[in-house]
Scaffold this motif. Sequence first.
Motif, PDB file in Angstrom:
ATOM      1  N   THR A 331       0.854  -1.188   0.000  1.00 47.76           N
ATOM      2  CA  THR A 331       0.000   0.000   0.000  1.00 47.76           C
ATOM      3  C   THR A 331       0.886   1.232   0.000  1.00 47.76           C
ATOM      4  OG1 THR A 331      -0.098  -0.022   2.414  1.00 47.76           O
ATOM      5  CG2 THR A 331      -1.839  -1.185   1.231  1.00 47.76           C
ATOM      6  N   SER A 332       0.283   2.351  -0.281  1.00 43.73           N
ATOM      7  CA  SER A 332       1.052   3.589  -0.373  1.00 43.73           C
ATOM      8  C   SER A 332       0.209   4.713   0.186  1.00 43.73           C
ATOM      9  CB  SER A 332       1.415   3.878  -1.834  1.00 43.73           C
ATOM     10  OG  SER A 332       0.249   4.167  -2.588  1.00 43.73           O
ATOM     11  N   PRO A 333       0.730   5.912   0.373  1.00 40.17           N
ATOM     12  CA  PRO A 333       2.135   6.265   0.129  1.00 40.17           C
ATOM     13  C   PRO A 333       3.020   5.888   1.308  1.00 40.17           C
ATOM     14  CG  PRO A 333       0.862   8.205   0.732  1.00 40.17           C
ATOM     15  CD  PRO A 333      -0.106   7.052   0.703  1.00 40.17           C
ATOM     16  N   PRO A 334       4.357   5.813   1.090  1.00 36.85           N
ATOM     17  CA  PRO A 334       5.013   5.988  -0.203  1.00 36.85           C
ATOM     18  C   PRO A 334       5.380   4.638  -0.804  1.00 36.85           C
ATOM     19  CG  PRO A 334       6.621   6.245   1.535  1.00 36.85           C
ATOM     20  CD  PRO A 334       5.330   5.847   2.214  1.00 36.85           C
ATOM     21  N   CYS A 335       5.301   4.552  -2.130  1.00 37.46           N
ATOM     22  CA  CYS A 335       5.776   3.364  -2.843  1.00 37.46           C
ATOM     23  C   CYS A 335       7.224   3.536  -3.264  1.00 37.46           C
ATOM     24  CB  CYS A 335       4.927   3.118  -4.080  1.00 37.46           C
ATOM     25  SG  CYS A 335       3.203   2.710  -3.733  1.00 37.46           S
ATOM     26  N   SER A 336       7.627   4.791  -3.501  1.00 39.14           N
ATOM     27  CA  SER A 336       8.982   5.079  -3.966  1.00 39.14           C
ATOM     28  C   SER A 336       9.320   6.512  -3.582  1.00 39.14           C
ATOM     29  CB  SER A 336       9.072   4.900  -5.482  1.00 39.14           C
ATOM     30  OG  SER A 336      10.353   5.239  -5.974  1.00 39.14           O
ATOM     31  N   ALA A 337      10.607   6.791  -3.488  1.00 34.79           N
ATOM     32  CA  ALA A 337      11.043   8.153  -3.198  1.00 34.79           C
ATOM     33  C   ALA A 337      10.738   9.059  -4.391  1.00 34.79           C
ATOM     34  CB  ALA A 337      12.540   8.169  -2.895  1.00 34.79           C
ATOM     35  N   GLU A 338      10.475  10.327  -4.114  1.00 34.47           N
ATOM     36  CA  GLU A 338      10.230  11.281  -5.184  1.00 34.47           C
ATOM     37  C   GLU A 338      11.527  11.531  -5.956  1.00 34.47           C
ATOM     38  OE1 GLU A 338       7.374  12.407  -6.021  1.00 34.47           O
ATOM     39  OE2 GLU A 338       6.167  11.765  -4.304  1.00 34.47           O
ATOM     40  N   VAL A 354      20.064   2.026 -16.577  1.00 33.48           N
ATOM     41  CA  VAL A 354      19.999   2.550 -15.212  1.00 33.48           C
ATOM     42  C   VAL A 354      18.607   2.429 -14.629  1.00 33.48           C
ATOM     43  CG1 VAL A 354      21.873   4.162 -15.637  1.00 33.48           C
ATOM     44  CG2 VAL A 354      19.511   4.891 -16.025  1.00 33.48           C
ATOM     45  N   PHE A 355      17.695   1.770 -15.306  1.00 30.73           N
ATOM     46  CA  PHE A 355      16.332   1.648 -14.785  1.00 30.73           C
ATOM     47  C   PHE A 355      15.779   0.253 -15.051  1.00 30.73           C
ATOM     48  CE2 PHE A 355      16.124   3.395 -19.073  1.00 30.73           C
ATOM     49  CZ  PHE A 355      15.222   2.549 -19.711  1.00 30.73           C
ATOM     50  N   ASP A 356      14.855  -0.149 -14.189  1.00 35.46           N
ATOM     51  CA  ASP A 356      14.076  -1.358 -14.407  1.00 35.46           C
ATOM     52  C   ASP A 356      12.763  -0.960 -15.078  1.00 35.46           C
ATOM     53  OD1 ASP A 356      15.896  -3.197 -13.211  1.00 35.46           O
ATOM     54  OD2 ASP A 356      15.269  -2.464 -11.241  1.00 35.46           O
ATOM     55  N   GLU A 357      12.062  -1.944 -15.634  1.00 40.14           N
ATOM     56  CA  GLU A 357      10.828  -1.682 -16.358  1.00 40.14           C
ATOM     57  C   GLU A 357       9.672  -2.426 -15.702  1.00 40.14           C
ATOM     58  OE1 GLU A 357      12.492  -3.158 -20.000  1.00 40.14           O
ATOM     59  OE2 GLU A 357      12.420  -1.168 -20.916  1.00 40.14           O
ATOM     60  N   VAL A 358       8.540  -1.744 -15.592  1.00 40.80           N
ATOM     61  CA  VAL A 358       7.325  -2.325 -15.032  1.00 40.80           C
ATOM     62  C   VAL A 358       6.225  -2.211 -16.069  1.00 40.80           C
ATOM     63  CG1 VAL A 358       5.582  -2.150 -13.220  1.00 40.80           C
ATOM     64  CG2 VAL A 358       7.987  -1.759 -12.667  1.00 40.80           C
ATOM     65  N   ARG A 359       5.527  -3.331 -16.313  1.00 41.38           N
ATOM     66  CA  ARG A 359       4.412  -3.345 -17.256  1.00 41.38           C
ATOM     67  C   ARG A 359       3.158  -3.826 -16.530  1.00 41.38           C
ATOM     68  NH1 ARG A 359       9.042  -5.088 -19.531  1.00 41.38           N
ATOM     69  NH2 ARG A 359       9.736  -4.059 -21.470  1.00 41.38           N
ATOM     70  N   LEU A 360       2.074  -3.067 -16.679  1.00 39.75           N
ATOM     71  CA  LEU A 360       0.836  -3.385 -15.973  1.00 39.75           C
ATOM     72  C   LEU A 360      -0.360  -3.173 -16.892  1.00 39.75           C
ATOM     73  CD1 LEU A 360       1.336  -1.663 -12.489  1.00 39.75           C
ATOM     74  CD2 LEU A 360       1.374  -4.101 -12.946  1.00 39.75           C
ATOM     75  N   LYS A 361      -1.400  -3.967 -16.667  1.00 43.13           N
ATOM     76  CA  LYS A 361      -2.679  -3.749 -17.315  1.00 43.13           C
ATOM     77  C   LYS A 361      -3.620  -3.018 -16.359  1.00 43.13           C
ATOM     78  CE  LYS A 361      -2.587  -7.820 -20.386  1.00 43.13           C
ATOM     79  NZ  LYS A 361      -3.297  -9.064 -20.758  1.00 43.13           N
ATOM     80  N   PHE A 426       6.377   1.605 -17.336  1.00 42.50           N
ATOM     81  CA  PHE A 426       7.001   2.586 -16.452  1.00 42.50           C
ATOM     82  C   PHE A 426       8.465   2.231 -16.188  1.00 42.50           C
ATOM     83  CE2 PHE A 426       2.534   1.961 -15.281  1.00 42.50           C
ATOM     84  CZ  PHE A 426       2.030   3.216 -15.604  1.00 42.50           C
ATOM     85  N   LYS A 427       9.288   3.266 -16.101  1.00 42.81           N
ATOM     86  CA  LYS A 427      10.696   3.103 -15.752  1.00 42.81           C
ATOM     87  C   LYS A 427      10.881   3.386 -14.264  1.00 42.81           C
ATOM     88  CE  LYS A 427      12.249   4.807 -20.287  1.00 42.81           C
ATOM     89  NZ  LYS A 427      12.994   5.901 -20.974  1.00 42.81           N
ATOM     90  N   VAL A 428      11.666   2.544 -13.602  1.00 47.18           N
ATOM     91  CA  VAL A 428      11.969   2.708 -12.183  1.00 47.18           C
ATOM     92  C   VAL A 428      13.484   2.779 -12.041  1.00 47.18           C
ATOM     93  CG1 VAL A 428      11.681   1.796  -9.852  1.00 47.18           C
ATOM     94  CG2 VAL A 428       9.908   1.378 -11.588  1.00 47.18           C
TER      95      VAL A 428
END
Length: 507
Positions: A331-338, A354-361, A426-428
């Motif tokens: 749950t969030s916030p926070p899920c990630s730092a700004e 330098v980033f990981d990739e997230v794919r979601l429907k 999304f890039k993380v």
Amino acid sequence: MRLAKGDPAIAGVVAALCVASAVMVAVVDGAKGDGRVTQLSNGFTARHSPDAPAPFEPVLYAANGAFAFGFLRVGAASLDLAVVHLASSFPLWRASPARVGDWSRPATLTFDTGLVLAGADDDAGVLWQTLNAIGDTVVLLNSSNLVVRRFAETRPAWQSFDNPSDTLVLDQNLTVSSPPLISGNRRFALRLAKTYMSLHMEFYGGRATPMYWQHTALEAQPENATQPPVYGCLDGRGFFGLYLQGSGEKVDVLSFDTFVQNLTGAFRRMTLEDDGNLRAYYWTDDAKAWTPDYKAITAPCELPTSCGAYGLCVPGGGEAKCQCLTNSTATSPPCSAEETTDLCGDGDNDGGQVFDEVRLKRVSVAYKERLPFETNATAEQCEQACAGNCSCWGAVHSGASGYCYLLDFPVETMVYEADDQKVGYFKVRRPPRSSTRQGMSPGAKAVTAALSLILASLAVAGAYVGHRLWQRRQRRRRAGGMEQELTSSGPYKDLKSMGSSNSSFKS
């Protein structure tokens, strides 16, 4: 606005503020019978006291006693100048210096043709000042407008109404040339264009300002190049009006809840708050708190950061239910730092990603109509349009329309939609690698080098000591062999039996 006389809550606040008033070190004009200063003249100086017990130190009051101007503590330990609504302790205007002062250190406020806030330390310097203003006096009007003025001129040399912070009050104009309203956390802005007003997120110090809300004046004509721009003003009858500059013709109205109630005599404000929403409130003489009267964005999931960075807002029940894009069980916030910097220029020594990739429907963006987009794209083409662009952080594709919406700013809250054709990419940013070659400060490198030298020296010393011990054992072995030879024959043969019990012959 007139405050009710004898209100114990208001009297208590004012009394506390008077106790905490800043130390005046120069004669000032316009002191009322109760000691409250209502006008400052050239030569005025006030010192901020770091050990002040109250978070506000007033140095100047409005004649009606409703407002005061002085030193304000922001957060835990930051120093600012502010015009404060005394009954509620709410800052209606703040200087918001680019270089924040420290509440725990001395500071001075001076007026010598202009207001200047400076730190008392040599390295602090000027923190804030009124620019391009030459005045004789400073007054705080009953409207809460802080004014620097000349004796011979009616128009102010400088006024806080022309330099808003996060709040507009009654009869304060917002124009195309006005500085934008900036939220207290400096993450959001309200801007006025020629025919509309809009809300924006602020990234990278204002270098990226994506829009997430817009209201266009209904009767304005964007296609008419000769039509003057609009300006906005908060009206005491319960609305924010948009008017044509010059003629003052009303072209649109944002109605508040009290517009139809004909509520008059209330003091009103409209504030851009830290969640990115624009809200209006009013205060009456018998009030104990500000009463909400309007909000630009009504649905929680339509706020740009309701679930924080990389959050997923699930609509329902009038409240934001939050999950994380990067972890569906969290749950969030926070899920990630700004994020504070973009992905361009990032990289490691091996030139890797330098980033990981997230794919979601089942994911979308509440303000997708305000984003750059491409048409007739497949989900794969939409992803590729973002993947190879270092300024792009994500992309959302709608299979039904073929629209591809690109996020050229750090990923904030996305919105859940029960549609499998809504796909997000999304890039993380990956955390920095920890190694002796990367991420190590010069000081850490120096300590590591010194320890290496010490360990090397100890190793050399240990080898030398070990060699000497080996030589000693070898000499003793040779001495033992000679002893055996001598005692096995000749005149020393009787010593063999004696040496077996004599420790002086043992190695």
